[in-house]
Design a protein around this motif. Structure first.
Motif, mmCIF file in Angstrom:
data_model
loop_
_atom_site.group_PDB
_atom_site.id
_atom_site.type_symbol
_atom_site.label_atom_id
_atom_site.label_comp_id
_atom_site.label_asym_id
_atom_site.label_seq_id
_atom_site.Cartn_x
_atom_site.Cartn_y
_atom_site.Cartn_z
ATOM 1 N N THR A 1 0.828 -1.199 0.000
ATOM 2 C CA THR A 1 0.000 0.000 0.000
ATOM 3 C C THR A 1 0.863 1.250 0.000
ATOM 4 O O THR A 1 0.602 2.199 -0.742
ATOM 5 C CB THR A 1 -0.946 -0.007 1.223
ATOM 6 O OG1 THR A 1 -1.783 -1.152 1.138
ATOM 7 C CG2 THR A 1 -1.798 1.242 1.267
ATOM 8 N N ARG B 1 2.328 1.758 -3.454
ATOM 9 C CA ARG B 1 1.296 2.236 -4.389
ATOM 10 C C ARG B 1 0.989 3.704 -4.146
ATOM 11 O O ARG B 1 0.836 4.480 -5.088
ATOM 12 C CB ARG B 1 0.034 1.386 -4.265
ATOM 13 C CG ARG B 1 0.161 0.005 -4.876
ATOM 14 C CD ARG B 1 -1.179 -0.705 -4.962
ATOM 15 N NE ARG B 1 -1.747 -0.992 -3.647
ATOM 16 C CZ ARG B 1 -1.451 -2.049 -2.906
ATOM 17 N NH1 ARG B 1 -0.582 -2.940 -3.356
ATOM 18 N NH2 ARG B 1 -2.025 -2.238 -1.743
ATOM 19 N N LEU B 2 0.924 4.089 -2.881
ATOM 20 C CA LEU B 2 0.654 5.478 -2.547
ATOM 21 C C LEU B 2 1.777 6.389 -3.032
ATOM 22 O O LEU B 2 1.533 7.415 -3.651
ATOM 23 C CB LEU B 2 0.453 5.633 -1.040
ATOM 24 C CG LEU B 2 0.178 7.047 -0.535
ATOM 25 C CD1 LEU B 2 -1.037 7.650 -1.231
ATOM 26 C CD2 LEU B 2 -0.002 7.048 0.961
ATOM 27 N N CYS C 1 -5.888 3.285 -3.249
ATOM 28 C CA CYS C 1 -4.545 2.755 -2.974
ATOM 29 C C CYS C 1 -4.558 1.615 -1.976
ATOM 30 O O CYS C 1 -3.516 1.071 -1.642
ATOM 31 C CB CYS C 1 -3.639 3.860 -2.446
ATOM 32 S SG CYS C 1 -3.306 5.138 -3.659
ATOM 33 N N PRO D 1 -4.251 2.390 -7.816
ATOM 34 C CA PRO D 1 -4.237 3.800 -7.440
ATOM 35 C C PRO D 1 -4.805 4.674 -8.550
ATOM 36 O O PRO D 1 -4.519 4.476 -9.727
ATOM 37 C CB PRO D 1 -2.769 4.121 -7.212
ATOM 38 C CG PRO D 1 -2.063 2.831 -7.157
ATOM 39 C CD PRO D 1 -2.926 1.817 -7.818
#
Length: 71
Positions: free
Chosen positions: A6, A9-10, A41, A48
């Motif tokens: 995560t 992805r963020l 996300c 995302p």
């Protein structure tokens, strides 16, 4: 390599949003609400998205003009 966590992805989404922000600013286009859609996300969504947000009519017309110039 694709972002897998995560946090990765963020960071990737934030980087892409910043790239777009900078590119638009060089053309005189400012999207004040441009941001990463945090819900997209999450591990469940795993895709995302960048929210281009709201802008006033003058900026919409400026963006349309810039895009027409690139066509």
């Amino acid at each position: 390599m694709a972002a897998t966590t995560t946090a990765e992805r963020l960071r990737d989404a934030e980087s892409a949003a910043e790239e777009l922000r900078q590119a638009l600013e060089t053309l005189g286009v400012v999207l004040p609400s441009l941001r990463v859609d945090l819900a997209s996300c999450t591990a469940e969504a795993n895709r995302p998205l960048v929210d281009l947000g709201c802008c006033n009519l003058a900026m919409v017309r400026k963006l349309a003009s810039v895009l027409r110039g690139c066509a």
